[in-house]
Scaffold this motif. Structure first.
Motif, PDB file in Angstrom:
ATOM      1  N   GLU A 266     -47.642 -46.923 -16.574  1.00 19.02           N
ATOM      2  CA  GLU A 266     -46.279 -47.441 -16.564  1.00 19.02           C
ATOM      3  C   GLU A 266     -45.569 -47.025 -17.845  1.00 19.02           C
ATOM      4  N   THR A 267     -44.297 -46.657 -17.742  1.00 17.83           N
ATOM      5  CA  THR A 267     -43.516 -46.295 -18.912  1.00 17.83           C
ATOM      6  C   THR A 267     -42.751 -47.504 -19.443  1.00 17.83           C
ATOM      7  N   LEU A 268     -42.185 -47.352 -20.635  1.00 21.05           N
ATOM      8  CA  LEU A 268     -41.377 -48.420 -21.210  1.00 21.05           C
ATOM      9  C   LEU A 268     -40.169 -48.726 -20.320  1.00 21.05           C
ATOM     10  N   SER A 269     -39.595 -47.692 -19.704  1.00 20.11           N
ATOM     11  CA  SER A 269     -38.451 -47.897 -18.807  1.00 20.11           C
ATOM     12  C   SER A 269     -38.839 -48.752 -17.611  1.00 20.11           C
ATOM     13  N   GLN A 270     -39.994 -48.454 -17.025  1.00 16.82           N
ATOM     14  CA  GLN A 270     -40.445 -49.215 -15.861  1.00 16.82           C
ATOM     15  C   GLN A 270     -40.735 -50.665 -16.227  1.00 16.82           C
ATOM     16  N   HIS A 271     -41.318 -50.860 -17.399  1.00 23.62           N
ATOM     17  CA  HIS A 271     -41.585 -52.228 -17.847  1.00 23.62           C
ATOM     18  C   HIS A 271     -40.278 -52.997 -18.051  1.00 23.62           C
ATOM     19  N   SER A 272     -39.304 -52.359 -18.705  1.00 25.41           N
ATOM     20  CA  SER A 272     -38.017 -53.026 -18.933  1.00 25.41           C
ATOM     21  C   SER A 272     -37.352 -53.372 -17.601  1.00 25.41           C
ATOM     22  N   PHE A 273     -37.426 -52.435 -16.655  1.00 23.88           N
ATOM     23  CA  PHE A 273     -36.857 -52.698 -15.327  1.00 23.88           C
ATOM     24  C   PHE A 273     -37.563 -53.875 -14.665  1.00 23.88           C
ATOM     25  N   GLY A 274     -38.903 -53.929 -14.785  1.00 23.62           N
ATOM     26  CA  GLY A 274     -39.660 -55.025 -14.180  1.00 23.62           C
ATOM     27  C   GLY A 274     -39.300 -56.371 -14.773  1.00 23.62           C
ATOM     28  N   ALA A 275     -39.147 -56.417 -16.107  1.00 24.22           N
ATOM     29  CA  ALA A 275     -38.792 -57.676 -16.767  1.00 24.22           C
ATOM     30  C   ALA A 275     -37.394 -58.125 -16.359  1.00 24.22           C
ATOM     31  N   VAL A 276     -36.467 -57.178 -16.261  1.00 29.09           N
ATOM     32  CA  VAL A 276     -35.102 -57.498 -15.840  1.00 29.09           C
ATOM     33  C   VAL A 276     -35.091 -57.994 -14.400  1.00 29.09           C
ATOM     34  N   ALA A 277     -35.818 -57.308 -13.512  1.00 26.95           N
ATOM     35  CA  ALA A 277     -35.879 -57.716 -12.109  1.00 26.95           C
ATOM     36  C   ALA A 277     -36.463 -59.118 -11.971  1.00 26.95           C
ATOM     37  N   LEU A 278     -37.457 -59.414 -12.799  1.00 28.72           N
ATOM     38  CA  LEU A 278     -38.081 -60.743 -12.774  1.00 28.72           C
ATOM     39  C   LEU A 278     -37.073 -61.818 -13.184  1.00 28.72           C
ATOM     40  N   LEU A 279     -36.324 -61.572 -14.256  1.00 26.89           N
ATOM     41  CA  LEU A 279     -35.327 -62.542 -14.709  1.00 26.89           C
ATOM     42  C   LEU A 279     -34.192 -62.691 -13.707  1.00 26.89           C
ATOM     43  N   GLN A 280     -33.833 -61.598 -13.045  1.00 26.51           N
ATOM     44  CA  GLN A 280     -32.782 -61.688 -12.029  1.00 26.51           C
ATOM     45  C   GLN A 280     -33.224 -62.563 -10.861  1.00 26.51           C
ATOM     46  N   GLN A 281     -34.497 -62.432 -10.471  1.00 34.31           N
ATOM     47  CA  GLN A 281     -35.031 -63.277  -9.399  1.00 34.31           C
ATOM     48  C   GLN A 281     -35.054 -64.749  -9.819  1.00 34.31           C
ATOM     49  N   ILE A 282     -35.416 -64.984 -11.050  1.00 35.26           N
ATOM     50  CA  ILE A 282     -35.440 -66.372 -11.565  1.00 35.26           C
ATOM     51  C   ILE A 282     -34.025 -66.934 -11.603  1.00 35.26           C
ATOM     52  N   ARG A 283     -33.065 -66.091 -12.001  1.00 32.82           N
ATOM     53  CA  ARG A 283     -31.669 -66.551 -12.009  1.00 32.82           C
ATOM     54  C   ARG A 283     -31.211 -66.912 -10.596  1.00 32.82           C
ATOM     55  N   ASP A 284     -31.612 -66.089  -9.602  1.00 25.13           N
ATOM     56  CA  ASP A 284     -31.208 -66.350  -8.223  1.00 25.13           C
ATOM     57  C   ASP A 284     -31.884 -67.582  -7.643  1.00 25.13           C
ATOM     58  N   ARG A 285     -33.152 -67.799  -8.012  1.00 29.75           N
ATOM     59  CA  ARG A 285     -33.929 -68.900  -7.424  1.00 29.75           C
ATOM     60  C   ARG A 285     -33.846 -70.203  -8.214  1.00 29.75           C
ATOM     61  N   TYR A 286     -33.658 -70.100  -9.525  1.00 33.60           N
ATOM     62  CA  TYR A 286     -33.657 -71.292 -10.383  1.00 33.60           C
ATOM     63  C   TYR A 286     -32.358 -71.409 -11.185  1.00 33.60           C
ATOM     64  N   GLY A 287     -31.295 -70.801 -10.670  1.00 38.18           N
ATOM     65  CA  GLY A 287     -30.027 -70.780 -11.396  1.00 38.18           C
ATOM     66  C   GLY A 287     -29.459 -72.146 -11.719  1.00 38.18           C
ATOM     67  N   LYS A 288     -29.801 -73.165 -10.921  1.00 41.72           N
ATOM     68  CA  LYS A 288     -29.281 -74.511 -11.179  1.00 41.72           C
ATOM     69  C   LYS A 288     -30.040 -75.219 -12.298  1.00 41.72           C
ATOM     70  N   LYS A 289     -31.218 -74.718 -12.613  1.00 46.48           N
ATOM     71  CA  LYS A 289     -32.037 -75.357 -13.654  1.00 46.48           C
ATOM     72  C   LYS A 289     -31.844 -74.730 -15.030  1.00 46.48           C
ATOM     73  N   ILE A 290     -31.446 -73.466 -15.066  1.00 47.75           N
ATOM     74  CA  ILE A 290     -31.354 -72.734 -16.317  1.00 47.75           C
ATOM     75  C   ILE A 290     -29.918 -72.271 -16.531  1.00 47.75           C
ATOM     76  N   ASP A 291     -29.429 -72.408 -17.746  1.00 45.78           N
ATOM     77  CA  ASP A 291     -28.063 -71.992 -18.090  1.00 45.78           C
ATOM     78  C   ASP A 291     -27.884 -70.512 -17.742  1.00 45.78           C
ATOM     79  N   LYS A 292     -26.917 -70.226 -16.864  1.00 49.52           N
ATOM     80  CA  LYS A 292     -26.713 -68.858 -16.387  1.00 49.52           C
ATOM     81  C   LYS A 292     -26.320 -67.910 -17.520  1.00 49.52           C
ATOM     82  N   SER A 293     -25.532 -68.391 -18.469  1.00 48.85           N
ATOM     83  CA  SER A 293     -25.094 -67.516 -19.556  1.00 48.85           C
ATOM     84  C   SER A 293     -26.270 -67.073 -20.425  1.00 48.85           C
ATOM     85  N   ILE A 294     -27.244 -67.967 -20.610  1.00 50.58           N
ATOM     86  CA  ILE A 294     -28.429 -67.604 -21.403  1.00 50.58           C
ATOM     87  C   ILE A 294     -29.299 -66.632 -20.614  1.00 50.58           C
TER      88      ILE A 294
END
Length: 348
Positions: free
Chosen positions: A143-171
């Motif tokens: 895995e490259t650094l780009s792929q890792h960064s993409f994976g971390a971003v995708a993970l946070l985007q999923q958390i924002r979509d699924r847990y957006g009411k629990k976590i401050d969206k701006s943060i």
């Protein structure tokens, strides 16, 4: 002596003679709709002039319409911002156009620096033998650094979509933006293993590299990413609540992405082990974790490390549940005797 040439929509033009001043050279400057010409009489004598006969020529000085007697070979174009006698409105319009011409090149330069992460493989998967350099089996490609960064971003985007009411969206949005760049500072020295053998000056080296890589980004973005990089690596106990939440979300996404990627390698039959022939950076801490877990696999050790170092993070429970769901899905079961293992891990 200055001349202002104004072009109309009909194709006609007007030349205005402005107040004579001392200059240094003959200079022509183009603002897009008009050309300004500055002329210096080096002989300190009057410049000979003749009347214009062209249609549309007007005189702002109430003198006779005049034609400048100069050598065209001495005229040079310059990108100088100092447009002589330009009204404020036209000056700002000229500045806007000049900035607009730079935008495509700045975007390319920033994109080029950003994509340098494509060339740097993540060291952990190579060290553990889950992936090797230049292997014919695509499942073993590191895995490259780009792929890792993409994976971390995708993970946070999923958390924002699924847990957006629990976590401050701006943060969350702030964390998503930062995680795109969080490893850009590793593009000069490569990925550095995050264990007790890590270079103590690694963060400073990465910060300096990150600053260089962000050279062509907008000042606001560059300032924000560099500030957040320091927060990301700062002692969490010294942070405000908002910065602490931001830092914790980034750390959890960074570490969990590595574990989930390890599970993807496992699903292809490539486990990766601590004492692989490629791993020259085994630390004492990793040895202790392997002993407690009763396993040397990459996923077991990385998961245990997440529990040890990130269990006090805000929203840790969300990431922990995702980890558990993933392990059970790939392996069919959770870690055996987990309760006792967890107690021993937290005692380290």
């Amino acid at each position: 002596m200055y001349y202002f040439i104004d072009f109309s929509n009909s194709g006609e033009f007007s030349i205005y003679l402005l107040t004579p001043e001392q200059g240094t050279d003959i200079v022509a400057m183009n603002s897009g709709d008009a050309i300004f010409i500055s002329y210096k009489d080096t002989s300190n004598q009057d410049v000979s002039t003749t009347d214009f006969s062209e249609k549309g020529v007007s005189d702002m000085t109430d003198n006779e319409k005049q034609k400048e007697n100069y050598d065209p070979n001495k005229i040079k174009l310059t990108p100088d911002d100092d447009f002589c006698g330009l009204p404020p409105k036209q000056y700002h319009e000229m500045k806007r156009r000049k900035k607009s011409r730079k935008r495509p090149n700045l975007i390319w330069k920033h994109y080029f620096n950003f994509r340098q992460m494509d060339h740097f493989p993540r060291s952990g998967f190579i060290n553990y033998g889950a992936a090797k350099k230049m292997h014919s089996d695509q499942a073993l490609c590191p895995e490259t650094l780009s792929q890792h960064s993409f994976g971390a971003v995708a993970l946070l985007q999923q958390i924002r979509d699924r847990y957006g009411k629990k976590i401050d969206k701006s943060i969350l949005d702030r964390a998503i933006l930062f995680m795109q760049y969080h490893d850009l500072g590793e593009t000069e020295n490569g990925d550095i293993p995050d264990n007790p053998l890590r270079d103590p000056d690694a963060d400073n080296k990465e910060y300096a590299c990150l600053k260089r890589r962000l050279k062509y980004s907008k000042r606001k973005l560059r300032k924000q990413i560099l500030r957040d990089f320091k927060i990301y690596n700062q002692n969490p106990d010294t942070l405000s609540v908002e910065d602490r939440i931001f830092r914790d979300l980034c750390k959890l996404a960074d570490k969990l992405d590595a574990i989930l990627r390890g599970l993807i390698y496992e699903s292809s039959g490539h486990y990766g082990i601590l004492h692989s022939k490629y791993n020259h950076y085994v630390s004492e801490g990793e040895e202790k974790i392997a002993e407690i877990m009763g396993s040397e696999t990459l996923v077991d050790i990385f998961a245990a490390s997440l529990v040890i170092h990130q269990h006090n993070c805000y929203y840790y429970d969300i990431f922990y549940k995702i980890l558990k769901a993933a392990v059970i899905d790939v392996r069919g079961e959770w870690f055996d005797q987990w309760k006792s293992k967890k107690a021993r891990l937290l005692a380290l």
